[in-house]
Design a protein around this motif. Structure first.
Motif, PDB file in Angstrom:
ATOM      1  N   LEU A   1     -52.028  50.587 -37.012  1.00 29.44           N
ATOM      2  CA  LEU A   1     -51.524  50.951 -34.897  1.00 29.44           C
ATOM      3  C   LEU A   1     -51.331  48.723 -35.445  1.00 29.44           C
ATOM      4  O   LEU A   1     -50.133  48.710 -34.390  1.00 29.44           O
ATOM      5  CB  LEU A   1     -52.433  51.010 -34.491  1.00 29.44           C
ATOM      6  CG  LEU A   1     -52.455  50.605 -33.241  1.00 29.44           C
ATOM      7  CD1 LEU A   1     -50.866  51.083 -32.492  1.00 29.44           C
ATOM      8  CD2 LEU A   1     -53.294  51.144 -31.663  1.00 29.44           C
TER       9      LEU A   1
ATOM     10  N   ARG B   1     -55.770  57.622 -32.131  1.00 26.63           N
ATOM     11  CA  ARG B   1     -56.612  56.453 -32.022  1.00 26.63           C
ATOM     12  C   ARG B   1     -58.071  56.307 -32.945  1.00 26.63           C
ATOM     13  O   ARG B   1     -58.796  55.206 -32.309  1.00 26.63           O
ATOM     14  CB  ARG B   1     -56.871  55.760 -30.818  1.00 26.63           C
ATOM     15  CG  ARG B   1     -55.895  55.387 -30.282  1.00 26.63           C
ATOM     16  CD  ARG B   1     -55.726  55.093 -28.644  1.00 26.63           C
ATOM     17  NE  ARG B   1     -54.368  54.527 -27.803  1.00 26.63           N
ATOM     18  CZ  ARG B   1     -53.231  53.580 -28.196  1.00 26.63           C
ATOM     19  NH1 ARG B   1     -54.463  52.544 -28.756  1.00 26.63           N
ATOM     20  NH2 ARG B   1     -52.370  53.628 -27.598  1.00 26.63           N
TER      21      ARG B   1
ATOM     22  N   TRP C   1     -47.115  53.556 -36.264  1.00 21.02           N
ATOM     23  CA  TRP C   1     -48.045  53.599 -35.580  1.00 21.02           C
ATOM     24  C   TRP C   1     -46.975  55.119 -34.533  1.00 21.02           C
ATOM     25  O   TRP C   1     -47.365  56.913 -34.937  1.00 21.02           O
ATOM     26  CB  TRP C   1     -48.567  53.172 -35.625  1.00 21.02           C
ATOM     27  CG  TRP C   1     -50.049  53.925 -34.896  1.00 21.02           C
ATOM     28  CD1 TRP C   1     -51.079  54.483 -35.356  1.00 21.02           C
ATOM     29  CD2 TRP C   1     -50.336  54.081 -33.320  1.00 21.02           C
ATOM     30  NE1 TRP C   1     -52.130  54.872 -34.475  1.00 21.02           N
ATOM     31  CE2 TRP C   1     -51.642  54.854 -33.057  1.00 21.02           C
ATOM     32  CE3 TRP C   1     -48.905  54.490 -31.940  1.00 21.02           C
ATOM     33  CZ2 TRP C   1     -51.794  55.662 -31.983  1.00 21.02           C
ATOM     34  CZ3 TRP C   1     -49.893  54.736 -30.963  1.00 21.02           C
ATOM     35  CH2 TRP C   1     -51.052  55.431 -31.171  1.00 21.02           C
ATOM     36  N   ASP C   2     -46.216  54.480 -33.405  1.00 21.35           N
ATOM     37  CA  ASP C   2     -45.594  56.139 -32.596  1.00 21.35           C
ATOM     38  C   ASP C   2     -45.451  56.655 -33.609  1.00 21.35           C
ATOM     39  O   ASP C   2     -45.187  57.813 -32.797  1.00 21.35           O
ATOM     40  CB  ASP C   2     -44.077  54.353 -32.300  1.00 21.35           C
ATOM     41  CG  ASP C   2     -45.120  53.612 -30.665  1.00 21.35           C
ATOM     42  OD1 ASP C   2     -46.558  53.881 -30.574  1.00 21.35           O
ATOM     43  OD2 ASP C   2     -44.550  52.630 -30.040  1.00 21.35           O
ATOM     44  N   ASP C   3     -44.133  56.769 -34.626  1.00 20.45           N
ATOM     45  CA  ASP C   3     -43.568  57.768 -35.177  1.00 20.45           C
ATOM     46  C   ASP C   3     -44.660  59.082 -35.705  1.00 20.45           C
ATOM     47  O   ASP C   3     -44.116  59.040 -35.776  1.00 20.45           O
ATOM     48  CB  ASP C   3     -43.212  57.201 -36.552  1.00 20.45           C
ATOM     49  CG  ASP C   3     -41.275  56.284 -35.972  1.00 20.45           C
ATOM     50  OD1 ASP C   3     -40.862  56.539 -34.952  1.00 20.45           O
ATOM     51  OD2 ASP C   3     -40.764  55.629 -36.828  1.00 20.45           O
TER      52      ASP C   3
ATOM     53  N   LYS D   1     -46.697  48.749 -35.182  1.00 20.29           N
ATOM     54  CA  LYS D   1     -46.892  49.891 -33.974  1.00 20.29           C
ATOM     55  C   LYS D   1     -45.287  50.397 -34.063  1.00 20.29           C
ATOM     56  O   LYS D   1     -45.906  51.476 -33.510  1.00 20.29           O
ATOM     57  CB  LYS D   1     -46.927  48.800 -32.954  1.00 20.29           C
ATOM     58  CG  LYS D   1     -46.956  49.638 -30.402  1.00 20.29           C
ATOM     59  CD  LYS D   1     -47.895  49.752 -31.357  1.00 20.29           C
ATOM     60  CE  LYS D   1     -48.255  51.112 -29.615  1.00 20.29           C
ATOM     61  NZ  LYS D   1     -46.960  51.294 -29.271  1.00 20.29           N
ATOM     62  N   ASP D   2     -44.031  50.943 -34.082  1.00 23.25           N
ATOM     63  CA  ASP D   2     -43.226  50.590 -34.275  1.00 23.25           C
ATOM     64  C   ASP D   2     -43.779  52.473 -35.466  1.00 23.25           C
ATOM     65  O   ASP D   2     -43.016  53.444 -34.955  1.00 23.25           O
ATOM     66  CB  ASP D   2     -42.084  50.682 -35.016  1.00 23.25           C
ATOM     67  CG  ASP D   2     -41.802  49.811 -33.184  1.00 23.25           C
ATOM     68  OD1 ASP D   2     -41.919  49.781 -32.254  1.00 23.25           O
ATOM     69  OD2 ASP D   2     -40.486  48.504 -33.901  1.00 23.25           O
TER      70      ASP D   2
ATOM     71  N   LYS E   1     -52.856  61.916 -28.527  1.00 27.70           N
ATOM     72  CA  LYS E   1     -53.573  59.857 -28.666  1.00 27.70           C
ATOM     73  C   LYS E   1     -54.522  59.632 -28.479  1.00 27.70           C
ATOM     74  O   LYS E   1     -54.997  58.259 -28.611  1.00 27.70           O
ATOM     75  CB  LYS E   1     -52.518  59.956 -26.856  1.00 27.70           C
ATOM     76  CG  LYS E   1     -51.548  60.627 -26.270  1.00 27.70           C
ATOM     77  CD  LYS E   1     -51.243  60.473 -25.153  1.00 27.70           C
ATOM     78  CE  LYS E   1     -49.964  61.308 -24.649  1.00 27.70           C
ATOM     79  NZ  LYS E   1     -49.377  61.261 -22.743  1.00 27.70           N
TER      80      LYS E   1
ATOM     81  N   LYS F   1     -49.536  67.493 -27.985  1.00 36.02           N
ATOM     82  CA  LYS F   1     -49.079  66.421 -27.227  1.00 36.02           C
ATOM     83  C   LYS F   1     -50.602  65.299 -26.888  1.00 36.02           C
ATOM     84  O   LYS F   1     -50.386  64.599 -26.751  1.00 36.02           O
ATOM     85  CB  LYS F   1     -47.648  66.641 -26.969  1.00 36.02           C
ATOM     86  CG  LYS F   1     -46.857  65.342 -26.217  1.00 36.02           C
ATOM     87  CD  LYS F   1     -45.833  65.657 -25.081  1.00 36.02           C
ATOM     88  CE  LYS F   1     -45.316  64.880 -24.389  1.00 36.02           C
ATOM     89  NZ  LYS F   1     -45.072  63.491 -25.302  1.00 36.02           N
TER      90      LYS F   1
ATOM     91  N   LEU G   1     -47.203  59.564 -34.382  1.00 37.93           N
ATOM     92  CA  LEU G   1     -47.982  59.845 -33.412  1.00 37.93           C
ATOM     93  C   LEU G   1     -47.718  60.843 -33.042  1.00 37.93           C
ATOM     94  O   LEU G   1     -47.231  62.267 -32.134  1.00 37.93           O
ATOM     95  CB  LEU G   1     -48.537  59.030 -32.117  1.00 37.93           C
ATOM     96  CG  LEU G   1     -49.257  59.737 -31.208  1.00 37.93           C
ATOM     97  CD1 LEU G   1     -51.106  59.511 -32.338  1.00 37.93           C
ATOM     98  CD2 LEU G   1     -49.627  58.484 -29.851  1.00 37.93           C
ATOM     99  N   ASN G   2     -45.498  60.641 -32.547  1.00 38.95           N
ATOM    100  CA  ASN G   2     -44.686  61.262 -32.244  1.00 38.95           C
ATOM    101  C   ASN G   2     -45.214  62.869 -33.151  1.00 38.95           C
ATOM    102  O   ASN G   2     -44.770  64.004 -32.659  1.00 38.95           O
ATOM    103  CB  ASN G   2     -43.299  60.960 -32.967  1.00 38.95           C
ATOM    104  CG  ASN G   2     -43.630  60.105 -31.412  1.00 38.95           C
ATOM    105  OD1 ASN G   2     -44.058  60.220 -30.448  1.00 38.95           O
ATOM    106  ND2 ASN G   2     -42.553  59.032 -31.818  1.00 38.95           N
TER     107      ASN G   2
END
Length: 291
Positions: free
Chosen positions: A165, A157, A172-174, A169-170, A153, A149, A176-177
């Protein structure tokens, strides 16, 4: 569904749609969910198979380092096909999955309709080989030290992830999750035993040149350490084509799903209609012009 491999490891497998089979093999930073844009698109005409590699829950996470290797990743593809009674498939792999697809094509050519090798090249360049192995060991240690987790981060990157990214961004957030949900042990074992220990593509030149399966090679032009290996594969594999997507990084299928799906769909169609052929011998790459 759950299948059991020949070495008694349980893998989580999902089957969607009907038709000729497309089997997707995910990258280190993702899992079977990373193929959602492709499954949604191709399951209308194909049977799409995705699975979580060993070390990626809900698949088993073996505790022994000996349970992980490039060779074992190939056998896992074979075991998935065998357990589902799949005779042949289009094999599509990204990054770590692309290496597995390539090695599967080498070992089991009769099981392949086509190969798609996307974003595959990290650690292959001879001048960076030792550095990549050391870096992979450091990354493996960080997954244990910080946990997935927190380390996601940092890992998420990396330079080749930045184009994703910037564009989405959305999305990329998925990504990353999903990365943050990796098993700490599974990620560390995979990085140490699969990523760090796989042979350089350049050491396999003679073997790669024997591949006759129709092959699509895909790289992003901002995925710097995959560009030269992609060119190398294009030169080695007789019936291959090279697609370079502009302003694109490593997570190609998520970063540019429309381009990826459209080119892949056309590739499948050409292969199935026997139009994706080896380079014509009259097209000599050493020739500049005729006089």
């Amino acid at each position: 569904m759950i299948i059991t491999t020949s070495d008694n490891v349980k893998l989580n497998v999902k089957k969607t749609g009907k038709g000729k089979v497309v089997l997707f093999v995910h990258e280190f930073g993702g899992d079977q969910r990373s193929w959602k844009p492709q499954v949604s698109y191709f399951s209308r005409r194909y049977e799409c198979i995705t699975f979580n590699a060993r070390g990626y829950p809900p698949s088993d996470v073996p505790k022994s380092i000996e349970s992980y290797s490039q060779e074992r990743a190939v056998e896992d593809i074979y075991d998935v096909m065998n357990e589902l009674s799949i005779d042949k498939a289009h094999i599509v792999g990204l990054s770590m999955g692309g290496f597995a697809a390539l090695h599967f094509g080498i070992k089991y050519p009769k099981k392949t309709i086509s190969l798609t090798i996307a974003g595959s090249g990290y650690g292959a360049e001879k001048k960076h080989e030792d550095y990549f192995r050391r870096l992979s060991s450091d990354v493996a240690n960080q997954f244990i030290k910080l946990g997935s987790k927190e380390f996601s981060k940092i890992y998420g990157r990396a330079s080749s992830r930045i184009p994703f990214l910037i564009k989405d961004k959305d999305g990329w957030d998925d990504f990353l999750n999903i990365l943050g949900e990796h098993s700490d042990i599974g990620a560390s074992m995979t990085m140490n035993a699969v990523q760090a220990k796989r042979p350089s593509l350049y050491d396999l030149e003679d073997t790669i040149k024997e591949i006759s399966t129709p092959t699509l090679i895909v790289v992003g032009d901002e995925d710097d350490h995959c560009i030269n290996p992609g060119l190398f594969l294009k030169k080695c594999i007789k019936a291959s084509g090279l697609l370079i997507l502009p302003k694109t990084g490593h997570t190609i299928n998520l970063e540019e799903p429309s381009y990826f799906n459209n080119f892949l769909s056309d590739f499948f169609s050409q292969v199935e209609n026997k139009k994706w052929l080896p380079r014509d011998p009259r097209s000599n790459p050493l020739e500049i012009m005729k006089t």
